[in-house]
Scaffold this motif. Structure first.
Motif, PDB file in Angstrom:
ATOM      1  N   VAL A   1       0.967  -1.067  -0.068  1.00 23.03           N
ATOM      2  CA  VAL A   1      -0.541  -0.021  -0.539  1.00 23.03           C
ATOM      3  C   VAL A   1       0.805   1.103  -0.038  1.00 23.03           C
ATOM      4  CG1 VAL A   1      -2.295  -1.461   1.183  1.00 23.03           C
ATOM      5  CG2 VAL A   1      -0.253  -0.033   2.881  1.00 23.03           C
ATOM      6  N   SER A   2       1.688   1.277  -0.049  1.00 24.77           N
ATOM      7  CA  SER A   2       3.289   2.368   0.280  1.00 24.77           C
ATOM      8  C   SER A   2       3.043   3.507  -1.223  1.00 24.77           C
ATOM      9  CB  SER A   2       4.013   2.023   1.067  1.00 24.77           C
ATOM     10  OG  SER A   2       4.072   1.774   2.466  1.00 24.77           O
ATOM     11  N   LEU A   3       2.910   2.404  -2.099  1.00 23.25           N
ATOM     12  CA  LEU A   3       3.322   2.479  -3.745  1.00 23.25           C
ATOM     13  C   LEU A   3       1.219   2.710  -3.991  1.00 23.25           C
ATOM     14  CD1 LEU A   3       4.702   2.554  -6.558  1.00 23.25           C
ATOM     15  CD2 LEU A   3       3.469   0.058  -6.002  1.00 23.25           C
ATOM     16  N   ASN A   4       0.591   2.820  -3.522  1.00 22.91           N
ATOM     17  CA  ASN A   4      -0.142   3.205  -4.279  1.00 22.91           C
ATOM     18  C   ASN A   4      -1.672   3.868  -3.764  1.00 22.91           C
ATOM     19  OD1 ASN A   4      -1.934   0.968  -2.363  1.00 22.91           O
ATOM     20  ND2 ASN A   4      -2.177  -0.250  -3.986  1.00 22.91           N
ATOM     21  N   MET A   5      -1.654   3.785  -1.814  1.00 26.08           N
ATOM     22  CA  MET A   5      -2.153   4.571  -1.324  1.00 26.08           C
ATOM     23  C   MET A   5      -2.924   6.225  -1.636  1.00 26.08           C
ATOM     24  SD  MET A   5      -3.542   3.909   2.490  1.00 26.08           S
ATOM     25  CE  MET A   5      -2.250   5.005   3.001  1.00 26.08           C
ATOM     26  N   PHE A   6      -2.113   6.668  -2.020  1.00 24.59           N
ATOM     27  CA  PHE A   6      -1.541   8.835  -1.876  1.00 24.59           C
ATOM     28  C   PHE A   6      -1.519   8.156  -2.995  1.00 24.59           C
ATOM     29  CE2 PHE A   6       2.714   6.988  -3.574  1.00 24.59           C
ATOM     30  CZ  PHE A   6       2.836   8.592  -4.676  1.00 24.59           C
ATOM     31  N   VAL A   7      -2.361   6.909  -4.082  1.00 26.21           N
ATOM     32  CA  VAL A   7      -2.433   7.961  -5.618  1.00 26.21           C
ATOM     33  C   VAL A   7      -3.564   8.608  -5.843  1.00 26.21           C
ATOM     34  CG1 VAL A   7      -2.971   7.020  -8.051  1.00 26.21           C
ATOM     35  CG2 VAL A   7      -1.276   5.846  -6.851  1.00 26.21           C
ATOM     36  N   PRO A   8      -4.912   8.837  -5.506  1.00 28.60           N
ATOM     37  CA  PRO A   8      -6.171   9.424  -6.386  1.00 28.60           C
ATOM     38  C   PRO A   8      -5.740  10.508  -5.742  1.00 28.60           C
ATOM     39  CG  PRO A   8      -6.844   6.631  -4.834  1.00 28.60           C
ATOM     40  CD  PRO A   8      -5.199   7.742  -4.312  1.00 28.60           C
ATOM     41  N   ALA A   9      -4.526  10.928  -4.266  1.00 29.93           N
ATOM     42  CA  ALA A   9      -3.924  12.551  -3.853  1.00 29.93           C
ATOM     43  C   ALA A   9      -3.596  13.404  -5.325  1.00 29.93           C
ATOM     44  CB  ALA A   9      -3.570  12.733  -2.716  1.00 29.93           C
ATOM     45  N   LEU A  10      -3.036  12.615  -6.107  1.00 32.59           N
ATOM     46  CA  LEU A  10      -2.298  12.836  -7.018  1.00 32.59           C
ATOM     47  C   LEU A  10      -2.001  14.494  -7.226  1.00 32.59           C
ATOM     48  CD1 LEU A  10      -0.365  10.142  -8.709  1.00 32.59           C
ATOM     49  CD2 LEU A  10       0.800  12.100  -7.196  1.00 32.59           C
ATOM     50  N   PRO A  11      -3.298  14.890  -7.676  1.00 28.84           N
ATOM     51  CA  PRO A  11      -3.947  15.582  -8.749  1.00 28.84           C
ATOM     52  C   PRO A  11      -3.509  17.312  -7.068  1.00 28.84           C
ATOM     53  CG  PRO A  11      -4.782  13.858  -9.167  1.00 28.84           C
ATOM     54  CD  PRO A  11      -3.918  13.721  -8.735  1.00 28.84           C
ATOM     55  N   ALA A  12      -3.941  16.893  -6.267  1.00 27.30           N
ATOM     56  CA  ALA A  12      -3.939  17.658  -5.246  1.00 27.30           C
ATOM     57  C   ALA A  12      -2.838  17.985  -4.730  1.00 27.30           C
ATOM     58  CB  ALA A  12      -4.595  16.965  -3.626  1.00 27.30           C
TER      59      ALA A  12
ATOM     60  N   TYR B   1       1.674  18.166 -12.735  1.00 28.57           N
ATOM     61  CA  TYR B   1       1.119  16.348 -12.151  1.00 28.57           C
ATOM     62  C   TYR B   1       2.617  14.954 -12.968  1.00 28.57           C
ATOM     63  CZ  TYR B   1      -1.494  11.950 -12.147  1.00 28.57           C
ATOM     64  OH  TYR B   1      -2.027  10.895 -11.591  1.00 28.57           O
ATOM     65  N   ALA B   2       2.723  15.098 -13.948  1.00 28.95           N
ATOM     66  CA  ALA B   2       3.865  14.354 -13.981  1.00 28.95           C
ATOM     67  C   ALA B   2       4.985  15.002 -12.445  1.00 28.95           C
ATOM     68  CB  ALA B   2       4.661  14.825 -15.637  1.00 28.95           C
ATOM     69  N   THR B   3       5.548  15.666 -12.081  1.00 27.84           N
ATOM     70  CA  THR B   3       6.092  16.154 -11.686  1.00 27.84           C
ATOM     71  C   THR B   3       6.576  15.169 -10.048  1.00 27.84           C
ATOM     72  OG1 THR B   3       7.044  17.609 -12.364  1.00 27.84           O
ATOM     73  CG2 THR B   3       7.914  17.898  -9.969  1.00 27.84           C
ATOM     74  N   VAL B   4       4.878  15.371  -9.882  1.00 25.45           N
ATOM     75  CA  VAL B   4       4.863  14.506  -8.431  1.00 25.45           C
ATOM     76  C   VAL B   4       4.345  12.988  -9.114  1.00 25.45           C
ATOM     77  CG1 VAL B   4       3.759  16.677  -7.533  1.00 25.45           C
ATOM     78  CG2 VAL B   4       2.275  15.199  -9.142  1.00 25.45           C
ATOM     79  N   SER B   5       3.911  12.829 -10.121  1.00 29.65           N
ATOM     80  CA  SER B   5       4.145  11.186 -10.099  1.00 29.65           C
ATOM     81  C   SER B   5       5.676  10.568 -10.799  1.00 29.65           C
ATOM     82  CB  SER B   5       3.355  11.033 -11.763  1.00 29.65           C
ATOM     83  OG  SER B   5       2.215  11.729 -11.969  1.00 29.65           O
ATOM     84  N   LEU B   6       6.844  11.882 -10.615  1.00 27.14           N
ATOM     85  CA  LEU B   6       7.680  11.068  -9.435  1.00 27.14           C
ATOM     86  C   LEU B   6       7.707   9.965  -8.986  1.00 27.14           C
ATOM     87  CD1 LEU B   6       9.999  13.649 -11.296  1.00 27.14           C
ATOM     88  CD2 LEU B   6       9.379  11.345 -12.175  1.00 27.14           C
ATOM     89  N   ALA B   7       6.814  10.292  -7.845  1.00 26.95           N
ATOM     90  CA  ALA B   7       6.788   9.771  -6.277  1.00 26.95           C
ATOM     91  C   ALA B   7       5.947   8.324  -7.181  1.00 26.95           C
ATOM     92  CB  ALA B   7       5.125  10.379  -5.531  1.00 26.95           C
ATOM     93  N   ILE B   8       5.736   7.761  -8.083  1.00 29.90           N
ATOM     94  CA  ILE B   8       5.257   6.485  -8.072  1.00 29.90           C
ATOM     95  C   ILE B   8       6.511   5.497  -9.301  1.00 29.90           C
ATOM     96  CG2 ILE B   8       4.062   4.924  -9.572  1.00 29.90           C
ATOM     97  CD1 ILE B   8       1.476   7.192  -8.845  1.00 29.90           C
ATOM     98  N   ALA B   9       7.334   6.371 -10.066  1.00 32.89           N
ATOM     99  CA  ALA B   9       8.176   6.267 -11.248  1.00 32.89           C
ATOM    100  C   ALA B   9       9.105   6.219 -10.399  1.00 32.89           C
ATOM    101  CB  ALA B   9       8.108   6.091 -12.339  1.00 32.89           C
ATOM    102  N   GLY B  10       9.867   7.553  -9.570  1.00 34.16           N
ATOM    103  CA  GLY B  10      11.049   7.406  -8.999  1.00 34.16           C
ATOM    104  C   GLY B  10      11.684   6.213  -7.781  1.00 34.16           C
ATOM    105  N   TYR B  11       9.945   5.950  -7.520  1.00 35.41           N
ATOM    106  CA  TYR B  11      10.365   4.823  -6.173  1.00 35.41           C
ATOM    107  C   TYR B  11      10.226   3.916  -5.714  1.00 35.41           C
ATOM    108  CZ  TYR B  11       7.796   2.916  -1.937  1.00 35.41           C
ATOM    109  OH  TYR B  11       7.953   1.965  -1.093  1.00 35.41           O
TER     110      TYR B  11
END
Length: 387
Positions: free
Chosen positions: A19-30, A39-49
């Motif tokens: 869940v550490s990978l995906n629980m925050f995904v719905p909040a990426l736009p916020a 949005y592309a920059t904060v999405s690095l929180a998934i790809a970089g992670y």
């Protein structure tokens, strides 16, 4: 402290890792809006992670072999709690991403769990235990985004990372009291000698390739179906989500069966049964589409259910086989196995995403998934021949 952790502790550790990978995904736009970035920059929180996770697994496995399972797990949880709190308090995107990356320490929840199960059980029994763990943790990808969305809507996105920190703290306290050392003896040879033995072992690569390619089928479906869903079937987001979640149901059914059959049938027979199941379902769907007529969304999902079922039958045994391939290197093997799985998943996700973007058809998707499933079947057969 020498008593091994209870099964529920291992399930909770692997669940938090997921869940550490995906629980925050719905909040990426916020998150992007509040931190004043794209949005592309904060999405690095998934790809970089994911990239950091792959490296962390390679490092944590040998550390767990050298220094023990308990200190690595406790240290990883402490770093995870600190990093989660850092993200919750971040004032800019640099702080957000800078603290997000060390949260990958929680991957120890999976790496060390594999090693512990191998330490405490023979391969057949280990596969049965891993079936129970993976079957339970399969709920995490379903529950995580739902819970994260609710928390973000009610309390804001920072509360999600506060929740991560709270969960990590609770697990740190639990593991302090219920995570005894299970490593029997520290390796006496230099670390690079141990790595060379593992990397040169054909049995390890057969088991690990089967796991990585089987997981690649799952990632490929997740990456490819949404494009087909919109372009070919006109499904909405909710229906697409149900279709994507169906594969998890198949996996849980396969893991349930594996927990009951693995010890009796043996590792490689379970792996072969799972891979034949996946190949049969995908080949059947593809032949229908080519010989009879276009597949409906239901037909595609029915074919892909066999991936989930096959993975549930295969992966606990493949994981157990990989960690048992070289005596005394269960931690190193689990770390390398995890890194290989993440790397293959990244390549498959990018490749199938590009494929269906160019040709958004069920035939294109099923053909790519079938190729991966055949590769996993070949790896399972190689493991069977060596065993």
């Amino acid at each position: 402290m020498r008593s091994p952790p209870r099964l529920i502790t291992l399930i909770l550790l692997t669940g938090l890792s997921t869940v550490s990978l995906n629980m925050f995904v719905p909040a990426l736009p916020a998150i992007a809006a509040e931190l004043g970035t794209s949005y592309a920059t904060v999405s690095l929180a998934i790809a970089g992670y994911l990239a950091v996770t792959a490296v962390a697994q390679v490092v944590m496995g040998p550390l767990a072999d050298r220094f023990g399972r308990r200190p690595v797990m406790l240290g990883a949880l402490a770093l995870y709690v600190l990093a989660s709190a850092g993200v919750a308090l971040a004032g800019n995107v640099g702080g957000f991403l800078g603290w997000r990356m060390p949260m990958a320490a929680i991957t120890a929840g999976w790496v060390v769990t594999l090693a512990v199960v191998r330490d405490t059980a023979a391969p057949g029994r280990a596969a049965a235990i891993m079936s129970t763990i993976t079957g339970a943790m399969a709920l995490a990808p379903l529950i995580g985004p739902l819970l994260g969305g609710v928390v973000a809507q009610v309390l804001g996105w920072r509360a999600i990372f506060g929740l991560y920190a709270a969960l990590g703290t609770a697990l740190l306290l639990l593991c302090w009291h219920d995570f005894g050392e299970t490593r029997q003896a520290a390796p006496r040879e230099p670390l690079w000698h141990s790595a060379r033995r593992l990397l040169g072992d054909r049995g390890f690569w057969a088991f690990a390739s089967c796991t990585a390619l089987s997981t690649g089928c799952f990632y490929g479906y997740i990456a490819g179906f949404p494009a087909i869903s919109e372009a070919r079937f006109g499904l909405g987001e909710a229906a697409t989500g149900v279709a994507l979640g169906a594969i998890t149901g198949g996996f849980m059914a396969g893991a349930f069966l594996s927990a009951r059959w693995a010890e009796r049938l043996g590792l490689t027979r379970m792996m072969l049964a799972g891979r034949i199941c996946a190949v049969t379902g995908l080949a059947g769907g593809l032949l229908w589409a080519l010989a009879i007529g276009p597949l409906s969304a239901t037909g595609v999902v029915a074919s892909v259910l066999f991936i989930g079922l096959g993975n549930g039958l295969t992966m606990p045994s493949a994981n157990a086989g990989a960690t048992a391939a070289v005596e005394g290197l269960a931690g190193s093997a689990s770390g390398l196995l995890g890194a290989l799985t993440v790397a293959v998943g990244a390549v498959v996700t990018a490749g199938i995403g590009a494929l269906v973007a160019a040709s958004p058809t069920p035939v294109a998707l099923l053909s790519a998934l079938l190729a991966l499933a055949i590769g996993a079947l070949w790896a399972a057969w190689a493991a069977h021949r060596q065993g």
